[in-house]
Structures are given as structure tokens and as C-alpha cells.
Write an enzyme that holds these catalytic residues in place. Structure first.
Site, PDB file in Angstrom:
ATOM      1  N   ASP A 182      -3.165  -4.292 -17.879  1.00  0.00           N
ATOM      2  CA  ASP A 182      -2.240  -3.239 -18.328  1.00  0.00           C
ATOM      3  C   ASP A 182      -2.541  -2.712 -19.735  1.00  0.00           C
ATOM      4  OD1 ASP A 182      -0.941  -3.638 -15.890  1.00  0.00           O
ATOM      5  OD2 ASP A 182       0.338  -5.195 -16.742  1.00  0.00           O
ATOM      6  N   ASN A 220      -5.305   2.728 -13.244  1.00  0.00           N
ATOM      7  CA  ASN A 220      -4.324   1.778 -12.714  1.00  0.00           C
ATOM      8  C   ASN A 220      -2.941   2.411 -12.791  1.00  0.00           C
ATOM      9  OD1 ASN A 220      -3.260  -0.725 -11.792  1.00  0.00           O
ATOM     10  ND2 ASN A 220      -2.696  -1.251 -13.897  1.00  0.00           N
ATOM     11  N   HIS A 270       1.053   1.347 -13.248  1.00  0.00           N
ATOM     12  CA  HIS A 270       1.926   0.238 -13.646  1.00  0.00           C
ATOM     13  C   HIS A 270       3.374   0.710 -13.532  1.00  0.00           C
ATOM     14  CE1 HIS A 270       2.957  -3.549 -15.488  1.00  0.00           C
ATOM     15  NE2 HIS A 270       3.812  -2.901 -16.267  1.00  0.00           N
ATOM     16  N   LYS A 310      -5.861  -8.429  -9.263  1.00  0.00           N
ATOM     17  CA  LYS A 310      -6.933  -9.124  -9.989  1.00  0.00           C
ATOM     18  C   LYS A 310      -7.440  -8.228 -11.121  1.00  0.00           C
ATOM     19  CE  LYS A 310      -7.904 -12.819  -7.261  1.00  0.00           C
ATOM     20  NZ  LYS A 310      -6.589 -12.834  -6.641  1.00  0.00           N
ATOM     21  N   LEU A 311      -8.054  -8.874 -12.121  1.00  0.00           N
ATOM     22  CA  LEU A 311      -8.711  -8.076 -13.158  1.00  0.00           C
ATOM     23  C   LEU A 311     -10.016  -7.524 -12.590  1.00  0.00           C
ATOM     24  CD1 LEU A 311      -8.522 -10.101 -16.504  1.00  0.00           C
ATOM     25  CD2 LEU A 311      -7.526  -7.848 -16.025  1.00  0.00           C
ATOM     26  N   GLY A 339       0.770  -1.242   0.000  1.00  0.00           N
ATOM     27  CA  GLY A 339       0.000   0.000   0.000  1.00  0.00           C
ATOM     28  C   GLY A 339       0.801   1.292   0.000  1.00  0.00           C
ATOM     29  N   SER A 340       2.034   1.265  -0.556  1.00  0.00           N
ATOM     30  CA  SER A 340       2.800   2.517  -0.542  1.00  0.00           C
ATOM     31  C   SER A 340       2.170   3.567  -1.473  1.00  0.00           C
ATOM     32  CB  SER A 340       4.273   2.276  -0.888  1.00  0.00           C
ATOM     33  OG  SER A 340       4.423   1.943  -2.238  1.00  0.00           O
ATOM     34  N   ASN A 341       1.554   3.129  -2.579  1.00  0.00           N
ATOM     35  CA  ASN A 341       0.860   4.106  -3.438  1.00  0.00           C
ATOM     36  C   ASN A 341      -0.374   4.663  -2.734  1.00  0.00           C
ATOM     37  OD1 ASN A 341       1.940   4.604  -6.301  1.00  0.00           O
ATOM     38  ND2 ASN A 341       2.302   2.405  -5.992  1.00  0.00           N
TER      39      ASN A 341
HETATM   40  C1  GAR Z   1       3.492  -0.808  -7.430  1.00  0.00           C
HETATM   41  O1  GAR Z   1       4.803  -0.690  -7.874  1.00  0.00           O
HETATM   42  C2  GAR Z   1       2.534  -0.893  -8.602  1.00  0.00           C
HETATM   43  O2  GAR Z   1       2.927  -0.112  -9.683  1.00  0.00           O
HETATM   44  C3  GAR Z   1       2.618  -2.357  -8.948  1.00  0.00           C
HETATM   45  O3  GAR Z   1       2.610  -3.006  -7.703  1.00  0.00           O
HETATM   46  C4  GAR Z   1       3.259  -2.170  -6.740  1.00  0.00           C
HETATM   47  C5  GAR Z   1       2.360  -2.048  -5.543  1.00  0.00           C
HETATM   48  O4  GAR Z   1       3.039  -1.413  -4.504  1.00  0.00           O
HETATM   49  N1  GAR Z   1       1.533  -2.757  -9.788  1.00  0.00           N
HETATM   50  C6  GAR Z   1       1.668  -3.633 -10.786  1.00  0.00           C
HETATM   51  O5  GAR Z   1       2.725  -4.205 -11.027  1.00  0.00           O
HETATM   52  C7  GAR Z   1       0.407  -3.881 -11.595  1.00  0.00           C
HETATM   53  N2  GAR Z   1       0.725  -4.480 -12.869  1.00  0.00           N
HETATM   54  P1  GAR Z   1       2.273  -0.734  -3.310  1.00  0.00           P
HETATM   55  O6  GAR Z   1       1.303  -1.786  -2.736  1.00  0.00           O
HETATM   56  O7  GAR Z   1       3.344  -0.398  -2.329  1.00  0.00           O
HETATM   57  O8  GAR Z   1       1.542   0.474  -3.840  1.00  0.00           O
END
Ligand code: GAR
Length: 203
Positions: free
Chosen positions: A147, A104, A106, A88-89, A11-13
């Protein structure tokens, strides 16, 4: 703009979305929804007193019903969905109800290094092995495939001197944390237009 953030992991984003000054003014996280019963992102949501929901339940035939997610989106009167490390999709019933309102993030420059099975460190390993000198983050509208969907925003990072996939991941994550909240803020301020399958963020 009332935001639901879909998550699967640390969950850093999600944290970056909360910490941006636009949170509470342009947008507000009203629900955090996961395919996991528990994950790091849920802890962050609770620290902001945001309701958390498990999105899906297994049917007898082994497929998943997203009815709990749809109910949560309705209950919280959600305007926009942000996928942030959600693995998940998103099913057609949610994409249909939220046309052009499911985003999303990526961790690479799509349309390269994306698709089924390309998530997290797998992406950065593929980028490292390719010898690419730049990578970056992409925000796009989600559709029925992994994606794919119109690209909304991208930011590059120089990785010419990165000596490992982990170093690429670190640099790209920094960019994601800036780009995703900024993009959501601009969406909240009505700066996104979509025509002929192309998305444009007005300056
Ligand atoms: C992030 O880097 C995000 O871009 C990636 O998963 C990570 C989640 O990190 N998503 C994908 O690769 C989707 N194809 P987070 O839980 O710390 O936000």
C-alpha cells in the site's frame, strides 16, 4: 492496452474492469493471475474466456518463485498489471520489468489505513473503530511495500452515518468499482504522468 489482473478472492473489481465500456476499446484483460489454485475471480475470467494462471510456486526453502507469473506476462504481451484484491507482494523482478505500470486498489484513503495486514474487512473495521467520517478508495502505483507508491486517484465516501464495518465496505466497494476501471481507461489513453515520485492523471 493489454491488462493482466492479479487476484486472490471473489473478483468483484475484476468484474467491474470487464463491465466498463473501456474494456475492449481502451484496454482488454488478457490474463487473470492468482496466488490461489482456484478462486471466484477465476470463474469470472473463464466466463470471459480469459486465460487464467497461478502466479507462483513454492521453492524447497519455502519462498515463492513468481516465474510462472513472469512467463504469463511475457506470453500474453502484457502492458499493464492491475492488482485487484491480490494479497501477496509483487516481487522486484515484476516491478522492475513493469516500472510505473503496476497499479493497486486499496479500500481506504491512503496513506491512512494501509500497510501489511491491512486488507479487506480489516481495513473497514479499523476505519469504523477510528470514528472517521469519510473513507474511500485509492488507486496507487505498487512498489516493494504494501500500500505504498505514488497515489494515482482517490474517491471519497461519506460514512458519517454508517453503523457497521460491513456498511462501510459496501459503500467503498461501490466507489472502487467505478474508480478502478475509469483510472485504467485514463492510463490506457496516456493520461498518466509521473515526476519526482508524484503521479498525476490529466483531466
Ligand atoms: C477490495 O475491496 C480491494 O480493495 C481489497 O480487497 C477487496 C477485493 O475484493 N484490497 C485490499 O484490501 C488490498 N490491501 P474483490 O476480490 O471483490 O475485488
Amino acid at each position: 492496452m493489454k491488462l493482466a489482473v492479479f487476484v486472490s478472492g471473489r473478483g468483484s473489481n475484476l468484474r467491474a474492469i470487464y463491465e466498463h465500456p473501456a474494456h475492449g476499446s481502451s484496454y482488454r484483460v488478457e490474463a487473470v493471475i492468482s496466488d490461489k489454485a482456484e478462486c471466484g475471480a477465476f470463474e469470472i475470467a473463464r466466463s470471459y474466456s480469459t486465460p487464467t494462471y497461478v502466479c507462483c510456486e513454492k521453492r524447497e526453502d519455502g519462498t515463492r518463485s513468481f516465474a510462472p507469473a513472469s512467463a504469463a506476462l511475457k506470453e500474453r504481451e502484457i502492458d499493464v498489471v492491475a492488482l485487484a484484491g491480490f494479497l501477496k507482494l509483487v516481487p522486484p523482478e515484476i516491478l522492475g520489468a513493469y516500472r510505473d505500470r503496476v497499479f493497486n486498489v486499496h479500500p481506504a484513503l491512503l496513506p491512512s489505513f494501509g500497510g501489511a495486514g491491512m486488507y479487506g474487512m480489516r481495513v473497514h473495521r479499523a476505519v469504523f473503530e477510528s470514528g472517521a467520517k469519510i473513507s474511500g478508495a485509492t488507486i496507487h502505483l505498487a512498489d516493494e511495500e504494501y500500500d505504498r507508491g505514488p497515489i494515482v486517484a482517490q474517491a471519497c465516501v461519506d460514512i458519517a452515518d454508517a453503523d457497521s464495518p460491513e456498511e462501510i465496505a459496501r459503500r467503498v466497494l461501490e466507489v472502487e468499482h467505478r474508480l478502478y476501471p475509469e483510472t485504467l481507461a485514463r492510463v490506457a489513453e496516456n493520461n498518466l504522468s509521473i515526476s519526482d515520485g508524484r503521479a498525476t492523471l490529466k483531466p
